[in-house]
Design a protein around this motif. Structure first.
Motif, PDB file in Angstrom:
ATOM      1  N   SER A 101       0.935   9.603  -5.471  1.00  0.00           N
ATOM      2  CA  SER A 101       1.216  11.012  -4.762  1.00  0.00           C
ATOM      3  C   SER A 101       2.154  12.035  -5.655  1.00  0.00           C
ATOM      4  O   SER A 101       2.302  12.895  -5.791  1.00  0.00           O
ATOM      5  N   VAL A 102       3.427  11.183  -6.266  1.00  0.00           N
ATOM      6  CA  VAL A 102       4.376  11.687  -6.836  1.00  0.00           C
ATOM      7  C   VAL A 102       3.938  11.984  -8.303  1.00  0.00           C
ATOM      8  O   VAL A 102       4.067  11.123  -9.076  1.00  0.00           O
ATOM      9  N   PRO A 103       3.977  13.455  -8.871  1.00  0.00           N
ATOM     10  CA  PRO A 103       3.788  13.510 -10.226  1.00  0.00           C
ATOM     11  C   PRO A 103       5.147  13.517 -11.043  1.00  0.00           C
ATOM     12  O   PRO A 103       5.890  14.185 -11.072  1.00  0.00           O
ATOM     13  N   ARG A 104       5.146  12.510 -11.761  1.00  0.00           N
ATOM     14  CA  ARG A 104       6.170  11.996 -12.398  1.00  0.00           C
ATOM     15  C   ARG A 104       6.605  13.204 -13.470  1.00  0.00           C
ATOM     16  O   ARG A 104       8.002  13.275 -13.939  1.00  0.00           O
ATOM     17  N   GLU A 150       0.948  -1.301   0.066  1.00  0.00           N
ATOM     18  CA  GLU A 150      -0.140   0.016   0.113  1.00  0.00           C
ATOM     19  C   GLU A 150       0.782   1.383  -0.090  1.00  0.00           C
ATOM     20  O   GLU A 150       0.649   2.416  -0.861  1.00  0.00           O
ATOM     21  N   LYS A 151       1.911   1.158   0.969  1.00  0.00           N
ATOM     22  CA  LYS A 151       2.792   2.410   0.909  1.00  0.00           C
ATOM     23  C   LYS A 151       3.368   2.820  -0.434  1.00  0.00           C
ATOM     24  O   LYS A 151       3.449   3.855  -0.807  1.00  0.00           O
ATOM     25  N   VAL A 152       3.965   1.810  -1.333  1.00  0.00           N
ATOM     26  CA  VAL A 152       4.490   2.181  -2.284  1.00  0.00           C
ATOM     27  C   VAL A 152       3.554   2.445  -3.528  1.00  0.00           C
ATOM     28  O   VAL A 152       3.794   3.625  -4.192  1.00  0.00           O
ATOM     29  N   MET A 153       2.318   1.930  -3.337  1.00  0.00           N
ATOM     30  CA  MET A 153       1.032   2.580  -4.214  1.00  0.00           C
ATOM     31  C   MET A 153       0.764   3.764  -4.114  1.00  0.00           C
ATOM     32  O   MET A 153       0.881   4.667  -4.776  1.00  0.00           O
ATOM     33  N   MET A 185      10.602   0.002 -12.712  1.00  0.00           N
ATOM     34  CA  MET A 185      11.871  -0.062 -11.995  1.00  0.00           C
ATOM     35  C   MET A 185      11.974   0.562 -10.175  1.00  0.00           C
ATOM     36  O   MET A 185      12.380   0.192  -9.358  1.00  0.00           O
ATOM     37  N   VAL A 186      11.186   1.783 -10.431  1.00  0.00           N
ATOM     38  CA  VAL A 186      11.194   2.505  -9.139  1.00  0.00           C
ATOM     39  C   VAL A 186      10.461   1.531  -8.223  1.00  0.00           C
ATOM     40  O   VAL A 186      10.915   1.814  -6.976  1.00  0.00           O
ATOM     41  N   ALA A 187       9.282   1.043  -8.612  1.00  0.00           N
ATOM     42  CA  ALA A 187       8.576   0.418  -7.854  1.00  0.00           C
ATOM     43  C   ALA A 187       9.485  -0.906  -7.271  1.00  0.00           C
ATOM     44  O   ALA A 187       9.302  -1.106  -6.148  1.00  0.00           O
ATOM     45  N   ILE A 188      10.056  -1.578  -8.104  1.00  0.00           N
ATOM     46  CA  ILE A 188      10.833  -2.744  -7.660  1.00  0.00           C
ATOM     47  C   ILE A 188      11.825  -2.166  -6.477  1.00  0.00           C
ATOM     48  O   ILE A 188      11.819  -2.783  -5.528  1.00  0.00           O
ATOM     49  N   ALA A 204      14.053   9.623  -5.896  1.00  0.00           N
ATOM     50  CA  ALA A 204      14.276  10.217  -4.578  1.00  0.00           C
ATOM     51  C   ALA A 204      12.965  10.757  -4.067  1.00  0.00           C
ATOM     52  O   ALA A 204      12.781  10.671  -2.606  1.00  0.00           O
ATOM     53  N   ALA A 205      12.204  11.335  -4.738  1.00  0.00           N
ATOM     54  CA  ALA A 205      10.807  11.938  -4.373  1.00  0.00           C
ATOM     55  C   ALA A 205       9.842  10.814  -3.768  1.00  0.00           C
ATOM     56  O   ALA A 205       9.238  10.979  -2.676  1.00  0.00           O
ATOM     57  N   VAL A 206      10.076   9.652  -4.517  1.00  0.00           N
ATOM     58  CA  VAL A 206       8.988   8.696  -4.173  1.00  0.00           C
ATOM     59  C   VAL A 206       9.216   8.145  -2.832  1.00  0.00           C
ATOM     60  O   VAL A 206       8.614   7.687  -1.987  1.00  0.00           O
TER      61      VAL A 206
END
Ligand code: SAM
Length: 217
Positions: free
Chosen positions: A28-31, A20-23, A62-65, A89-91
């Motif tokens: 939240s972070v605007p790519r 949930e936290k990664v989701m 990749m950021v998710a992994i 870094a923002a994520v």
């Protein structure tokens, strides 16, 4: 926002996002705020994109992994090698919350400058410190870290990064002798001198150039 939510849902359906936290953080972070204007319309396509200087912003999966493998918790102190434009870094900062901190090292000054602007504009500047320098040496000034990760690949694991990890900490870094084909190595520091290493699969990253990485051409 709709496109972002859709991509995040797809990453979850494919099993890249597990928690949930990664989701929440990736919603939240605007790519698009971490891309050059010319590439913003591709922000929610799951692919790496050029950011100039021959470098890329990593693909969202990749950021998710990376975020899942790091098992990030609130309040942690994290070191990133390879800021790029600052998205990953923002994520990570979003997951750590207001009392955590990301120290992120970038070797190319124009990228470090833009990353700082992007992080400022999106409200992450107080939670992410961008440092211009050679990340293969780590960042002694704020060591040891709960987590360290590289978003560029080294020929072997840089020793200073292992040394700057807290006991119980996790280091994640692409390692390989070929450009654009490496293994994602996950190291847990079990005690002062004992490290457990696991391979997390094949990845393709730009080279990590520096004293304990690839030589500059
Ligand atoms: N973290 C970025 C993101 O959010 O998508 C991805 C960055 S890109 C894949 C890798 C970055 O590592 C490049 O900007 C490159 O200049 C940087 N880099 C390579 N070697 C480095 C080193 N020794 N120290 C710091 N940065 C380095």
């Amino acid at each position: 926002m709709e496109k972002r939510k859709k991509l995040v849902q797809t990453l979850s359906d494919y099993g890249y996002i597990k928690t949930e936290k990664v989701m929440k953080a990736m919603i939240s972070v605007p790519r698009e705020e971490f891309l050059p204007a010319s590439n913003r319309s591709y922000a929610y396509v799951d692919q790496p994109l050029p950011i100039g200087e021959g470098q890329t912003i990593s693909a969202p999966h990749m950021v998710a992994i990376i975020c899942e493998q790091l098992k990030l918790e609130e309040k942690m102190e994290v070191l990133e090698i390879g800021t790029g434009y600052g998205y990953n870094a923002a994520v990570v900062a979003e997951i750590l919350g207001p009392n955590g901190h990301v120290y992120s090292i970038e070797r190319i000054s124009s990228l470090a400058k833009t990353a700082k602007e992007n992080l400022e504009r999106t409200g992450y500047a107080d939670r992410v410190t961008v440092i211009l320098g050679d990340g293969t040496k780590g960042y002694k000034e704020k060591a040891p870290f709960d987590r360290i990760y590289g978003t560029a690949s080294a020929p072997s694991v840089p020793e200073p990064l292992k040394e700057q990890l807290k006991i119980g900490g996790i280091l994640l870094i692409p390692v390989g002798t070929q450009a654009y084909f490496q293994e994602l190595v996950c190291i847990v520091r079990e005690s002062e001198n004992r490290y457990k290493e696991k391979n997390k699969g094949s990845v393709a990253f730009v080279p990590m150039i520096g004293k304990h990485g690839w030589p500059e051409k």
